[in-house]
Design an enzyme around this catalytic site. Structure first.
Site, PDB file in Angstrom:
ATOM      1  N   PHE A  30       0.861  -1.188   0.000  1.00  0.00           N
ATOM      2  CA  PHE A  30       0.000   0.000   0.000  1.00  0.00           C
ATOM      3  C   PHE A  30       0.890   1.228   0.000  1.00  0.00           C
ATOM      4  O   PHE A  30       1.659   1.460   0.935  1.00  0.00           O
ATOM      5  CB  PHE A  30      -0.944   0.052   1.206  1.00  0.00           C
ATOM      6  N   ASP A  89       9.166   2.953   1.946  1.00  0.00           N
ATOM      7  CA  ASP A  89       8.006   3.751   2.335  1.00  0.00           C
ATOM      8  C   ASP A  89       7.772   3.519   3.829  1.00  0.00           C
ATOM      9  O   ASP A  89       7.251   2.479   4.216  1.00  0.00           O
ATOM     10  CB  ASP A  89       6.801   3.319   1.487  1.00  0.00           C
ATOM     11  N   LYS A 105       2.514  11.057   7.381  1.00  0.00           N
ATOM     12  CA  LYS A 105       1.710  10.776   8.573  1.00  0.00           C
ATOM     13  C   LYS A 105       2.245  11.463   9.842  1.00  0.00           C
ATOM     14  O   LYS A 105       2.016  12.638  10.017  1.00  0.00           O
ATOM     15  CB  LYS A 105       1.533   9.266   8.741  1.00  0.00           C
TER      16      LYS A 105
HETATM   17  C1  LIG Z   1      -0.967   6.125   4.453  1.00  0.00           C
HETATM   18  C2  LIG Z   1       0.091   5.569   3.598  1.00  0.00           C
HETATM   19  C3  LIG Z   1       0.394   6.132   2.345  1.00  0.00           C
HETATM   20  C4  LIG Z   1      -0.407   7.244   1.736  1.00  0.00           C
HETATM   21  O1  LIG Z   1      -0.434   8.409   2.485  1.00  0.00           O
HETATM   22  P1  LIG Z   1      -1.569   9.504   2.205  1.00  0.00           P
HETATM   23  O2  LIG Z   1      -1.175  10.643   3.088  1.00  0.00           O
HETATM   24  O3  LIG Z   1      -2.875   8.884   2.584  1.00  0.00           O
HETATM   25  O4  LIG Z   1      -1.506   9.817   0.759  1.00  0.00           O
HETATM   26  C5  LIG Z   1       1.440   5.594   1.638  1.00  0.00           C
HETATM   27  N1  LIG Z   1       2.164   4.570   2.115  1.00  0.00           N
HETATM   28  C6  LIG Z   1       1.901   4.000   3.308  1.00  0.00           C
HETATM   29  C7  LIG Z   1       2.749   2.857   3.786  1.00  0.00           C
HETATM   30  C8  LIG Z   1       0.844   4.457   4.080  1.00  0.00           C
HETATM   31  O5  LIG Z   1       0.554   3.871   5.245  1.00  0.00           O
END
Ligand SMILES: *Cc1c(COP(=O)(O)O)cnc(C)c1O
Length: 397
Positions: free
Chosen positions: A140, A225, A254
């Site tokens: 994700f 990520d 985040k």
């Molecule tokens: C939440 C998340 C995203 C996307 O972030 P947004 O601020 O919602 O665009 C990408 N990668 C990971 C691992 C995430 O948990």
């Protein structure tokens, strides 16, 4: 107006792309939130780890308030007197030479993808439009059209094609599968060190180290990520530290703002980041002074309040206590730091019903995938608060 009215209003005018638990929250402080009727809940999701520092952390909020009275946006056409301070903090804290600020997590992932491609063409001399990036099954990385194009989740893609070419999906945690996908056009490997949305899935110890080795041998940019796993969540500042490695590009978001404002960034050393020249990439709001002071304060809170250590110690405690629960419904409990997945057996009826039961007891959790209850409280949580939550979880399971 009461909660029912707010829910009706949302459902009438809002797009139908979410199915939230029907709790209407109007106030938050630390690990606690209150609904419009004044009921108190403990937040065990922390906005998918955006609120690691706790709701409305006083230091972050006052930094934001002070800045909003001074200056909010110049765009990057001009400089502002806060961005440099944020850069200095994030680079010192993470050990990367350069930072590129964006807003949402997905934008930062897109930025890393552009960085890998540009680096591939300019430095690795990959043939025009041939660049390939390898990603993992169950990933994700956000919701843009390019990113959902390499998702393995059918619903995320359904109806959104055609998709951006240049991505290959391999099995998460499988080194041999990864090796097979590499060719002379491979510019980058993009992974989550552990998959949060995928169900709190860990690839097995040593995997990241193997990937690191492969990237060094094959001259491939290794991108991690850590938007959800980073900034203390797993009991280290970054999850990759568990494997004693360092990626070439680190994606954060985040908790970089403690839930106050959208702030994301890509970090890399100059030998990668310097492929970007003025005009190559940008964002109107990226790096604005409010984002900069919020990001700086959010990082300082993580250090000042020892949130990484708290996550490690209380995470271990919580895992131990969860493992003591004797319930036929539990299939597996796995986690690192305060990031724990409680996977339920297929015949338990799905995690959602347990989340709804927990909500009635004052504990807000969210299922991930069908059978996993995700536990990810703000990292400011105390042992007493964890005991309170464990009690509710025991009741429901
Ligand atoms: C939440 C998340 C995203 C996307 O972030 P947004 O601020 O919602 O665009 C990408 N990668 C990971 C691992 C995430 O948990």
């Amino acid at each position: 107006m009461n909660s029912k009215d707010y829910i009706k209003l949302e459902d009438k005018y809002g797009a139908n792309n979410y199915k939230p638990l029907d709790v209407v929250i109007s106030r938050g402080e630390g690990v606690w939130v209150w609904d419009t009727e004044g009921n108190k809940y403990m937040d065990f999701l922390a906005a998918y780890s955006a609120v690691n520092q706790g709701h409305c952390h006083k230091k972050i909020i006052s930094a934001a308030k002070e800045q909003i009275d001074q200056l909010t946006l110049t765009s990057r056409a001009f400089r502002n007197d806060k961005l440099g301070l944020f850069y200095e903090k994030i680079c010192t804290m993470t050990g990367f030479e350069k930072c590129l600020p964006m807003n949402s997590g997905a934008e930062a992932v897109e930025t890393a993808i552009k960085l890998a491609r540009k680096w591939g063409y300019k430095k690795k001399q990959v043939e025009d439009n041939g660049a390939e990036i390898i990603v993992a099954d169950g990933n994700f990385h956000g919701r843009t059209t390019t990113i959902v194009g390499f998702s393995s989740e059918e619903q995320y893609k359904d109806g959104f094609g055609p998709f951006t070419p240049g991505f290959k999906i391999v099995r998460f945690g499988d080194v041999e599968d990864l090796k097979k996908a590499i060719n002379k056009n491979t510019v980058g490997i993009l992974l989550e060190p552990a998959q949060g949305e995928g169900g709190i899935i860990f690839p097995g110890s040593g995997y990241l180290r193997e990937v690191r080795k492969i990237c060094d041998e094959e001259n491939i940019m290794f991108m991690l990520d850590e938007i959800q796993s980073g900034l203390g969540r797993t009991g280290k500042l970054f999850c990759y530290e568990h494997d004693n490695i360092r990626p070439d590009a680190l994606i954060v978001g985040k908790a970089l703002s403690g839930g106050v404002y959208p702030v994301s960034a890509v970090l890399a050393d100059g030998k990668y980041m310097n492929v970007f020249n003025p005009g190559d990439h940008g964002s109107t709001y990226g790096g604005n002074p409010v984002a900069a002071v919020v990001g700086l304060a959010a990082l300082e809170v993580i250090e000042e309040e020892n949130l990484v250590e708290n996550s490690r110690v209380l995470g271990e405690y919580m895992m131990e206590e969860l493992r003591k629960i004797d319930s036929a419904k539990i299939k597996e409990i796995r986690g690192q730091g305060l990031w724990i997945g409680v996977e339920l057996n297929n015949d338990a009826g799905g995690a959602r019903i347990y989340c709804e039961e927990l909500m009635k007891l004052g504990l807000l959790c969210k299922e991930t995938h069908e059978h996993v209850i995700r536990i990810a409280p703000p990292l400011v949580i105390t042992r007493e608060e964890i005991d309170w939550a464990l009690n509710k979880i025991k009741k429901v399971l």
